[in-house]
Design an enzyme around this catalytic site. Sequence first.
Site, PDB file in Angstrom:
ATOM      1  N   CYS A  29      17.239  46.734 -15.994  1.00  0.00           N
ATOM      2  CA  CYS A  29      17.171  45.395 -16.581  1.00  0.00           C
ATOM      3  C   CYS A  29      18.584  44.856 -16.813  1.00  0.00           C
ATOM      4  O   CYS A  29      19.409  45.539 -17.430  1.00  0.00           O
ATOM      5  CB  CYS A  29      16.407  45.454 -17.903  1.00  0.00           C
ATOM      6  SG  CYS A  29      16.488  43.908 -18.827  1.00  0.00           S
TER       7      CYS A  29
ATOM      8  N   CYS B 216      10.835  44.502 -16.903  1.00  0.00           N
ATOM      9  CA  CYS B 216      11.698  45.387 -17.671  1.00  0.00           C
ATOM     10  C   CYS B 216      10.785  46.241 -18.534  1.00  0.00           C
ATOM     11  O   CYS B 216       9.852  45.740 -19.168  1.00  0.00           O
ATOM     12  CB  CYS B 216      12.626  44.550 -18.548  1.00  0.00           C
ATOM     13  SG  CYS B 216      13.329  45.487 -19.908  1.00  0.00           S
TER      14      CYS B 216
ATOM     15  N   TYR C 162      -4.244   1.059   8.648  1.00  0.00           N
ATOM     16  CA  TYR C 162      -3.374   0.081   7.988  1.00  0.00           C
ATOM     17  C   TYR C 162      -3.040  -1.149   8.830  1.00  0.00           C
ATOM     18  O   TYR C 162      -2.280  -2.006   8.387  1.00  0.00           O
ATOM     19  CB  TYR C 162      -2.087   0.740   7.493  1.00  0.00           C
ATOM     20  CG  TYR C 162      -1.241   1.409   8.556  1.00  0.00           C
ATOM     21  CD1 TYR C 162      -0.613   0.676   9.547  1.00  0.00           C
ATOM     22  CD2 TYR C 162      -1.053   2.786   8.528  1.00  0.00           C
ATOM     23  CE1 TYR C 162       0.168   1.294  10.504  1.00  0.00           C
ATOM     24  CE2 TYR C 162      -0.268   3.423   9.480  1.00  0.00           C
ATOM     25  CZ  TYR C 162       0.340   2.668  10.466  1.00  0.00           C
ATOM     26  OH  TYR C 162       1.117   3.277  11.398  1.00  0.00           O
TER      27      TYR C 162
ATOM     28  N   CYS D 243      19.057  44.741 -20.920  1.00  0.00           N
ATOM     29  CA  CYS D 243      19.085  45.908 -21.807  1.00  0.00           C
ATOM     30  C   CYS D 243      19.322  47.228 -21.069  1.00  0.00           C
ATOM     31  O   CYS D 243      19.484  48.268 -21.701  1.00  0.00           O
ATOM     32  CB  CYS D 243      17.793  45.979 -22.615  1.00  0.00           C
ATOM     33  SG  CYS D 243      16.381  46.471 -21.626  1.00  0.00           S
TER      34      CYS D 243
ATOM     35  N   ASP E  80       2.316  10.415   3.842  1.00  0.00           N
ATOM     36  CA  ASP E  80       3.192  11.292   4.606  1.00  0.00           C
ATOM     37  C   ASP E  80       2.334  12.013   5.646  1.00  0.00           C
ATOM     38  O   ASP E  80       1.901  13.134   5.439  1.00  0.00           O
ATOM     39  CB  ASP E  80       3.841  12.295   3.636  1.00  0.00           C
ATOM     40  CG  ASP E  80       5.188  12.727   4.149  1.00  0.00           C
ATOM     41  OD1 ASP E  80       5.582  12.267   5.239  1.00  0.00           O
ATOM     42  OD2 ASP E  80       5.840  13.534   3.463  1.00  0.00           O
TER      43      ASP E  80
ATOM     44  N   CYS F  12      14.427  45.300 -25.612  1.00  0.00           N
ATOM     45  CA  CYS F  12      15.190  44.392 -24.743  1.00  0.00           C
ATOM     46  C   CYS F  12      15.425  43.073 -25.488  1.00  0.00           C
ATOM     47  O   CYS F  12      14.482  42.394 -25.885  1.00  0.00           O
ATOM     48  CB  CYS F  12      14.405  44.143 -23.456  1.00  0.00           C
ATOM     49  SG  CYS F  12      15.196  42.941 -22.375  1.00  0.00           S
TER      50      CYS F  12
ATOM     51  N   GLU G 126       0.838  -1.207   0.000  1.00  0.00           N
ATOM     52  CA  GLU G 126       0.000   0.000   0.000  1.00  0.00           C
ATOM     53  C   GLU G 126       0.871   1.254   0.000  1.00  0.00           C
ATOM     54  O   GLU G 126       2.041   1.193   0.376  1.00  0.00           O
ATOM     55  CB  GLU G 126      -0.982   0.002   1.167  1.00  0.00           C
ATOM     56  CG  GLU G 126      -0.401   0.128   2.545  1.00  0.00           C
ATOM     57  CD  GLU G 126      -1.529   0.273   3.585  1.00  0.00           C
ATOM     58  OE1 GLU G 126      -2.084   1.380   3.676  1.00  0.00           O
ATOM     59  OE2 GLU G 126      -1.826  -0.712   4.286  1.00  0.00           O
TER      60      GLU G 126
ATOM     61  N   LYS H  55      11.056   3.472  -0.074  1.00  0.00           N
ATOM     62  CA  LYS H  55      10.906   4.921  -0.212  1.00  0.00           C
ATOM     63  C   LYS H  55      11.087   5.387  -1.663  1.00  0.00           C
ATOM     64  O   LYS H  55      11.930   4.847  -2.391  1.00  0.00           O
ATOM     65  CB  LYS H  55      11.933   5.645   0.675  1.00  0.00           C
ATOM     66  CG  LYS H  55      11.798   5.351   2.162  1.00  0.00           C
ATOM     67  CD  LYS H  55      10.482   5.798   2.737  1.00  0.00           C
ATOM     68  CE  LYS H  55      10.401   7.002   3.572  1.00  0.00           C
ATOM     69  NZ  LYS H  55      11.279   7.473   4.494  1.00  0.00           N
TER      70      LYS H  55
ATOM     71  N   LYS I 236       2.604   4.630   1.162  1.00  0.00           N
ATOM     72  CA  LYS I 236       2.979   5.116   2.497  1.00  0.00           C
ATOM     73  C   LYS I 236       2.672   6.608   2.537  1.00  0.00           C
ATOM     74  O   LYS I 236       3.358   7.409   1.899  1.00  0.00           O
ATOM     75  CB  LYS I 236       4.456   4.855   2.761  1.00  0.00           C
ATOM     76  CG  LYS I 236       4.830   5.201   4.184  1.00  0.00           C
ATOM     77  CD  LYS I 236       6.238   4.753   4.511  1.00  0.00           C
ATOM     78  CE  LYS I 236       6.562   5.004   5.958  1.00  0.00           C
ATOM     79  NZ  LYS I 236       6.355   6.382   6.373  1.00  0.00           N
TER      80      LYS I 236
HETATM   81  O1  I6G Z   1       4.435   4.122   9.888  1.00  0.00           O
HETATM   82  C1  I6G Z   1       3.755   3.260   9.153  1.00  0.00           C
HETATM   83  C2  I6G Z   1       3.126   3.671   8.022  1.00  0.00           C
HETATM   84  C3  I6G Z   1       2.406   2.785   7.254  1.00  0.00           C
HETATM   85  C4  I6G Z   1       3.697   1.918   9.568  1.00  0.00           C
HETATM   86  C5  I6G Z   1       2.951   0.991   8.787  1.00  0.00           C
HETATM   87  C6  I6G Z   1       2.317   1.463   7.599  1.00  0.00           C
HETATM   88  O2  I6G Z   1       1.636   0.565   6.925  1.00  0.00           O
HETATM   89  C7  I6G Z   1       0.996   0.988   5.750  1.00  0.00           C
HETATM   90  N1  I6G Z   1       2.894  -0.293   9.152  1.00  0.00           N
HETATM   91  C8  I6G Z   1       3.518  -0.699  10.261  1.00  0.00           C
HETATM   92  C9  I6G Z   1       3.453  -2.141  10.638  1.00  0.00           C
HETATM   93  C10 I6G Z   1       4.235   0.188  11.062  1.00  0.00           C
HETATM   94  N2  I6G Z   1       4.320   1.492  10.698  1.00  0.00           N
HETATM   95  C11 I6G Z   1       4.930  -0.249  12.260  1.00  0.00           C
END
Ligand code: I6G
Length: 671
Positions: free
Chosen positions: A410, A428, A227, A413, A119, A434, A115, A316, A117
Amino acid sequence: MAIPAGVRKRVADLREQLQHHNYLYYVLDAPEIPDAEYDRLLRELQALESTHPQLITPDSPTQRVGAEPLKEFASVRHDVPMLSLGNAFAEQEVIDFDRRTRERLGAESVDYVAEPKLDGLAISLVYEAGMLVRAATRGDGRTGEDVTQNVRTVDTVPLRLYGKGHPRVLEVRGEMFMSRQGFAALNKRQQKAGEKTFANPRNAAAGSLRQLDPKVTATRPLEIYFYGVGRVEGRQLPGRHGDILARLAEWGLRTNPEIKKVSGVQGCLDYYADILALREGLPYEIDGVVYKVDDIAQQETLGFVARAPRWAVAHKFPAEEELTKLTAIDVQVGRTGKLTPVARLEPVFVGGVTVTNATLHNQDEIERKDIRIGDTVVVRRAGDVIPEVVSAVKAKRRKGARRFKMPVKCPVCGSDVVRPEGEADARCSGGLYCAAQRREAIQHFASRRAMDIEGLGEKLVNQIDEQGLLQDIADLYALDQGQLSALERMGEKSAINLIAALEKSKPTTLARFLFALGIREVGEATAQTLANEFGDLDAIMTADVARLEQVPDVGPVVAQNIYAFFREQHNQSVIRKLIKAGIHWPTIEIKPAAEQPLHGKTFVLTGTLENFTRDEAKARLQALGAKVAGSVSRKTDYVVVGAEAGSKAARADELGVQTLSEDELLRLLGG
Ligand code: I6G
């Protein structure tokens, strides 16, 4: 074995830096360095500590996940520790992860659940008898902060589980985040109210969740995807991770729609490539994908190492933000005279390419971000977007760092630089005097989507201009073979080819000609709309602002730009010269809107098209009376799906809106 003094010093130095950045990141929600840089510092410390284990101390940043909980929230102890994930930055690290997993399990191939990740922030929610009783942040993994009242305000968090069959105690874990759209709207609102804006969606989500007043959190566009699970009592969950997630969704606990079961390491790597291609089209920011062993019995066999499960890894993506040094700020002059400060950078690999320049937009932006020459800066490059300088790392600022000042003349020019009241951009005032503006204007005029003069690129334009052969764009058509052959590195053959290309460009369309003139903010789509609406150049040239504003998609600013352009004597004479040189186009028969073949139909374009730019496709559709919208809704008639289409194609499927391939679009447009 004696430890060299240099190693001791470096370890102490790294710990101090990491502690400082932990504080900025976790406590203040105001990080100064990108995650990738933090990861590198931590990895360096981990490497030194693993070579010299005597140096490990209980307070080392490698020995815990995060920082102390904030004082204002009550502390919550996690019954099952909230661990972190091991990271893989390169494909080989994923291959190694899979190999180790197979070896430990004695299995030939392993099934994973993959899946994106997100942020955001990891969060734990406890449901007892189906009711939400507690929500806590990860904190240091063992103790987090009680944010129950705030989490209750997030509408994607169910206060009571849906359906039947849930365990008496169910702890679920997920990622709290803010969508790109939610983040942009929040920042706009904050700015309008004169309040603090956030650097990115992650900070906005963290700041919103850590509000002491839940009423404030309630106004923030927070979301969650679940998750996994922590403590579970009173009922057994399915034996596969994928089935557990499906069960969570059944209980009203939202899971990511991109979750997929994959087979073996190749399945993981294919998934990574698919999600990377989708990345910019997803409604939220992600920094990679996560693979987890699907079979729970296998997960138990694998167990944990230090603070991370052996059965999962985060793969990552290339970092979209990196640190580098800003060595100088130059000023570029664009086609419309706009002066853009450009940061010259020490080369840095970011977003998959090496970046040496980044836009700084304008003087106000530089001041707002307090960026100085000589600073260490955060550079961001996401997708194909032009790299930009996000912020300066104040902690690394040296004494000699200098402020930038926009020049008053400028740089190309020497004409005065003007900045009209209320406008962000300096310009300018030299116009076509120019060289920078003149050359940019010629290049734009000759470009493929404008007059399409083959072979007339930047170098040649500069060469011709240097010889003083061009006062304006119309002089292009007066060039003769002798003048061109005399240019350096220009053979007779190339000169003949260019003359032929100029000749070939003369039969064109009104829309292309209008676009080629380079009127401010008149792109291909607007040029096409103007051509459709008026059918004739004279009618556009003599239209007043009120009439121009009646044109679909033309607002007061664009109308004023068009009007002012055609009032300019110089522009009128260039247009006369161009027509006299032989540029012509077929007359357009203006049909009443209702008779146009795509009248009343709304299209959305998504993904990359091979035969058109987005603007071109939009212009062609509009020429047939269609409306082209930016997002898919129930009112959309067709979604045109190009390569690597993202969430809009999925949304079309969801709503049952008809999709068209590029071939089908071509046929619709008449080939
Ligand atoms: O920090 C995390 C983000 C996403 C996770 C995670 C995750 O699964 C989609 N899964 C686990 C098992 C852990 N941290 C520890």
